[in-house]
Write a protein that holds these residues in place. Structure first.
Motif, PDB file in Angstrom:
ATOM      1  N   LEU A 131      51.037  34.575  54.483  1.00  0.00           N
ATOM      2  CA  LEU A 131      50.951  33.947  53.378  1.00  0.00           C
ATOM      3  C   LEU A 131      50.691  34.754  52.038  1.00  0.00           C
ATOM      4  O   LEU A 131      50.288  35.999  52.272  1.00  0.00           O
ATOM      5  CB  LEU A 131      49.468  32.964  53.432  1.00  0.00           C
ATOM      6  N   ALA A 132      51.138  34.503  51.111  1.00  0.00           N
ATOM      7  CA  ALA A 132      51.095  35.366  49.875  1.00  0.00           C
ATOM      8  C   ALA A 132      49.706  35.194  49.289  1.00  0.00           C
ATOM      9  O   ALA A 132      49.210  34.116  49.249  1.00  0.00           O
ATOM     10  CB  ALA A 132      52.066  34.871  48.778  1.00  0.00           C
ATOM     11  N   SER A 133      48.648  36.168  49.096  1.00  0.00           N
ATOM     12  CA  SER A 133      47.366  36.171  48.811  1.00  0.00           C
ATOM     13  C   SER A 133      47.324  36.852  47.435  1.00  0.00           C
ATOM     14  O   SER A 133      48.019  37.847  47.262  1.00  0.00           O
ATOM     15  CB  SER A 133      46.681  36.603  49.708  1.00  0.00           C
ATOM     16  N   ILE A 134      46.497  36.484  46.660  1.00  0.00           N
ATOM     17  CA  ILE A 134      46.281  37.265  45.428  1.00  0.00           C
ATOM     18  C   ILE A 134      45.026  38.039  45.696  1.00  0.00           C
ATOM     19  O   ILE A 134      44.207  37.841  46.064  1.00  0.00           O
ATOM     20  CB  ILE A 134      45.875  36.354  44.031  1.00  0.00           C
ATOM     21  N   ASP A 135      45.347  39.622  45.634  1.00  0.00           N
ATOM     22  CA  ASP A 135      44.322  40.497  46.073  1.00  0.00           C
ATOM     23  C   ASP A 135      43.229  40.370  44.919  1.00  0.00           C
ATOM     24  O   ASP A 135      43.648  40.164  43.801  1.00  0.00           O
ATOM     25  CB  ASP A 135      45.236  41.951  46.416  1.00  0.00           C
ATOM     26  N   GLY A 136      42.166  40.905  45.250  1.00  0.00           N
ATOM     27  CA  GLY A 136      41.114  41.058  44.404  1.00  0.00           C
ATOM     28  C   GLY A 136      40.489  39.960  44.094  1.00  0.00           C
ATOM     29  O   GLY A 136      40.753  38.761  44.557  1.00  0.00           O
ATOM     30  N   THR A 137      39.402  39.886  43.093  1.00  0.00           N
ATOM     31  CA  THR A 137      38.728  38.856  42.438  1.00  0.00           C
ATOM     32  C   THR A 137      38.765  38.497  41.242  1.00  0.00           C
ATOM     33  O   THR A 137      39.167  39.486  40.329  1.00  0.00           O
ATOM     34  CB  THR A 137      37.159  39.037  42.899  1.00  0.00           C
ATOM     35  N   PRO A 138      38.533  37.305  40.586  1.00  0.00           N
ATOM     36  CA  PRO A 138      38.424  37.060  39.344  1.00  0.00           C
ATOM     37  C   PRO A 138      37.475  37.867  38.487  1.00  0.00           C
ATOM     38  O   PRO A 138      36.505  38.670  39.087  1.00  0.00           O
ATOM     39  CB  PRO A 138      38.100  35.677  39.173  1.00  0.00           C
ATOM     40  N   PRO A 139      37.702  38.258  37.444  1.00  0.00           N
ATOM     41  CA  PRO A 139      37.116  39.355  36.599  1.00  0.00           C
ATOM     42  C   PRO A 139      35.689  38.959  36.061  1.00  0.00           C
ATOM     43  O   PRO A 139      35.272  37.611  36.284  1.00  0.00           O
ATOM     44  CB  PRO A 139      37.815  39.420  35.208  1.00  0.00           C
ATOM     45  N   ASP A 140      34.676  39.634  35.894  1.00  0.00           N
ATOM     46  CA  ASP A 140      33.526  39.496  35.486  1.00  0.00           C
ATOM     47  C   ASP A 140      33.403  38.872  34.194  1.00  0.00           C
ATOM     48  O   ASP A 140      33.835  39.589  33.159  1.00  0.00           O
ATOM     49  CB  ASP A 140      32.523  40.749  35.687  1.00  0.00           C
ATOM     50  N   LEU A 141      32.685  37.710  33.920  1.00  0.00           N
ATOM     51  CA  LEU A 141      32.850  37.204  32.659  1.00  0.00           C
ATOM     52  C   LEU A 141      31.900  37.692  31.712  1.00  0.00           C
ATOM     53  O   LEU A 141      31.697  37.035  30.522  1.00  0.00           O
ATOM     54  CB  LEU A 141      33.064  35.569  32.590  1.00  0.00           C
ATOM     55  N   PHE A 142      30.788  38.453  32.226  1.00  0.00           N
ATOM     56  CA  PHE A 142      29.838  39.027  31.471  1.00  0.00           C
ATOM     57  C   PHE A 142      30.611  40.013  30.206  1.00  0.00           C
ATOM     58  O   PHE A 142      30.412  40.147  29.158  1.00  0.00           O
ATOM     59  CB  PHE A 142      28.993  39.996  32.173  1.00  0.00           C
ATOM     60  N   ALA A 143      31.764  40.587  30.851  1.00  0.00           N
ATOM     61  CA  ALA A 143      32.715  41.661  29.845  1.00  0.00           C
ATOM     62  C   ALA A 143      33.936  41.356  30.307  1.00  0.00           C
ATOM     63  O   ALA A 143      34.457  42.185  30.993  1.00  0.00           O
ATOM     64  CB  ALA A 143      32.232  42.996  30.194  1.00  0.00           C
ATOM     65  N   PRO A 144      34.664  40.424  29.787  1.00  0.00           N
ATOM     66  CA  PRO A 144      35.932  39.916  30.140  1.00  0.00           C
ATOM     67  C   PRO A 144      36.819  40.985  29.614  1.00  0.00           C
ATOM     68  O   PRO A 144      36.490  41.586  28.423  1.00  0.00           O
ATOM     69  CB  PRO A 144      36.078  38.536  29.404  1.00  0.00           C
TER      70      PRO A 144
END
Lengths: 320, 338
Positions: B270-283
């Motif tokens: 499966l194609a996966s998106i590596d990593g995780t979404p950014p921290d929205l404290f400091a986008p």
């Protein structure tokens, strides 16, 4: 992946009943017969309350069965004692659904992963630490994570820790109980890919429990469909999707929304009426008869036999 | 078609002890009368907060609407008094939540919960409201409606509770229904029933629907238009077919490819998106997806891309669409090379 011929696990007439008071009995698992071959992934699907989790838990001895037996490498797991029992507990592991509830918040990641290593006396001191780092690497984390606590991780990372914990004791068989349902779509793919890579690398056998049929189809070699405590159909993943035989499987497959607008526009759905009935004092005869569009008088009288209709394709239905 | 809802430059933040979380960072979109719009994105991308802002249900403090206008049916919701807002909430916009067990009042009969809005907003007589409640229960397909109307939520199954929620939401004939993951807690066969029900009712009542979900199958089944959100912004928007067959943003590609299609076999990953979404404290200053994007260029880290139009109603915020960007062939969809 080629399927080995010898079953690693044989489930024979397994029953697990719960007394729910006032003489009522909840038949969570009722006379289930299944074999799990060495190195394969057996998918187990069904709606909530169908008994799939209870079945998984009974196999790894989290529950005592009411009747029947589970053989692991030919031995009844519920009768094991002493050294053999420890050996089984090491070889059969479980990955849980909720990565938030299944990790002890007061333990560091290293201690969570190391607990099994200590109990089974696999590695000591330096070697133990090395092994923990190695496991963290294996699941895509790194050694800087070892001394942190679970709350510092995201859902996907926690599920990786859960997987590392299961792998720490070098198991042969892992029950994956909805390992991805609590995760986001893009993270689900990461965890599924990881599980499949590990299976190849470490020759693991999986029982993959889920309600997301498209994911189960992708990961499994064979799939068993459960309804109200009974396995109603068992086939290879291909066969089950191409030619589902049981009316319940047909309805279940047609109910999944496919992420393709054209398919969705064309699709004719088989809509099931009503909800899954309660597994407390379930109906006589076929459990699905009440919601089945093909139900005949015999369906409410006699429970259908689980028979092999085509090669490796089993179904329990009076239509055949 | 006539505009029903127009959201412009919406920004929502939450002040916490650790700093300010920028949950929604400049979101603009519209909904026409009677159409179905799906909002997709991962948890924490701001989709629920956007909807809560439309309903004015954001707890303030800690929440703040920092900027933006929300015009619903000609009036700016952000400027309404709480009293006026109460009227909008009950009878013009209503909401169906993910978990039908916690969103119904366990101490009130189901019928009374449906009638509550009718009595309050449409000044209906209680007896009349009860009749209407029975009618609504019948409409959403609950058998024995006359008996069920006097039962409590715990006597209903999960699927029936969600039907009851829909009955409550539609009782006052709202112009807009916001459904926040309405089928996530339900089993597939029940999910199919609820989706069918929502489609039927929409045809009958001409209600506009915003459906929030992360299940792309549900989107393909129900939506006419799709908004893809990531880290508090809409990164791609278009018709259902635009998004599924001609997606332009790498995040949309990743989302579409991370679900197994029926013909995908086990030998492929499966194609996966590596990593995780950014921290929205400091986008991040640039594109929030850049760190996870395999096509990221230097500019992606430095400046946020504008919305590049692809075709009428279809646009994506991605530097790859800039005329000077290198041509990239999308790994998915029937689309042409960018």
């Amino acid at each position: 992946m080629s399927m080995a011929e010898n079953p690693l696990i044989e489930i024979k007439n397994l029953q697990k009943y719960f007394n729910v008071g006032r003489g009522a009995v909840l038949k969570a698992v009722d006379n289930v017969n299944l074999q799990i071959m060495e190195g394969e992934t057996l998918g187990l699907v069904g709606e909530s309350g169908c008994g799939k989790t209870t079945l998984g838990r009974t196999i790894v001895r989290l529950y005592e069965p009411t009747g029947g037996e589970v053989l692991f490498e030919g031995k009844n797991v519920h009768k094991l004692q002493g050294q053999e029992l420890r050996e089984f507990n090491r070889k059969a592991q479980m990955i849980f659904q909720d990565p938030y509830a299944s990790l002890n918040p007061r333990m560091t990641v290293a201690d969570i992963i190391g607990e099994g290593i200590d109990i089974h006396g696999l590695y000591k001191n330096r070697e133990r630490t090395e092994r923990i780092y190695e496991l963290l690497n294996l699941v895509g984390l790194n050694k800087e994570h070892a001394n942190r606590f679970p709350h510092e991780f995201s859902g996907g990372q926690r599920q990786r820790i859960g997987i590392a914990r299961a792998l720490a004791v070098e198991p042969k068989f892992i029950v994956c109980d909805e390992p991805i349902s609590a995760l986001d779509v893009s993270i689900q793919a990461q965890v599924v890919n990881l599980l499949m890579e590990l299976q190849q690398k470490l020759k693991l056998t999986y029982l993959f429990i889920a309600h997301d049929l498209s994911m189960v189809k992708y990961v499994s070699d064979r799939i068993a469909v459960m309804y109200l405590g009974v396995v109603v159909e068992l086939a290879t993943s291909e066969d089950l999707h191409k030619s589902p035989l049981h009316p319940y499987t047909q309805a279940l497959l047609s109910a999944i929304p496919i992420p393709d607008p054209e398919t969705e526009r064309k699709k004719k759905r088989i809509l099931l009426e009503g909800d899954v009935p309660s597994p407390i004092n379930p109906p006589e005869g076929c459990r699905f008869a009440k919601r089945c569009r093909h139900a005949k008088p015999v369906c409410t009288e006699k429970q259908p036999e689980f028979k092999e209709l085509e090669k490796n394709h089993f179904v329990a239905c009076h239509l055949y | 078609m006539e505009r029903l809802l127009e959201v412009k430059d919406l920004e929502v933040s939450f002040k916490t002890y650790a700093g300010e979380v920028k949950a929604v960072r400049g979101v603009s979109f519209h909904v026409d009368r009677g159409e179905t719009v799906a909002v997709v994105g991962e948890s924490g991308c701001g989709k629920s907060v956007t909807m809560q802002a439309i309903m004015r249900l954001i707890p303030m403090p800690p929440g703040v609407i920092k900027n933006g206008t929300i015009v619903f049916d000609g009036k700016d919701i952000t400027k309404l008094s709480e009293k006026e807002m109460e009227h909008v909430r009950g009878s013009e916009i209503s909401m169906v939540f993910q978990d039908p067990m916690t969103s119904l009042n366990p101490t009130m009969k189901v019928g009374a919960q449906i009638a509550e809005g009718l009595i309050k907003h449409q000044k209906m007589h209680p007896k009349q409201a009860r009749e209407k409640a029975i009618e609504m229960l019948k409409m959403v397909g609950i058998p024995n409606a006359e008996k069920r109307v006097d039962q409590y939520p715990h006597e209903f199954s999960g699927g029936m509770r969600q039907r009851a929620m829909i009955a409550i939401a539609l009782a006052c004939n709202p112009k807009l229904l916001i459904a926040d993951e309405p089928t996530t807690a339900l089993d597939v066969t029940i999910q199919a029933q609820i989706l069918d029900l929502m489609r039927d009712l929409q045809k009958k009542l001409n209600t506009a629907i915003i459906i929030i979900t992360h299940n792309l199958g549900v989107v393909a089944n129900l939506a006419e238009r799709v908004l893809v959100m990531y880290a508090g912004k809409i990164i791609e928007r278009g018709s259902l077919d635009d998004i599924f067959y001609n997606p332009r943003h790498p995040y949309t590609w990743g989302l579409l490819m991370s679900v197994p299609t029926p013909d995908l076999d086990k030998s492929k990953r499966l194609a996966s998106i590596d990593g995780t979404p950014p921290d929205l404290f400091a986008p991040p200053v640039g594109c929030a997806f850049a760190a996870r994007c395999e096509y990221a260029m230097k500019i992606c880290y430095e400046r946020y891309p504008e919305d590049f139009p692809v075709s009428d109603g279809h646009s994506a915020a991605c530097w790859l669409l800039h005329p000077m960007a290198p041509k990239v062939k999308p790994p998915i969809g029937k689309g042409v090379t960018l």
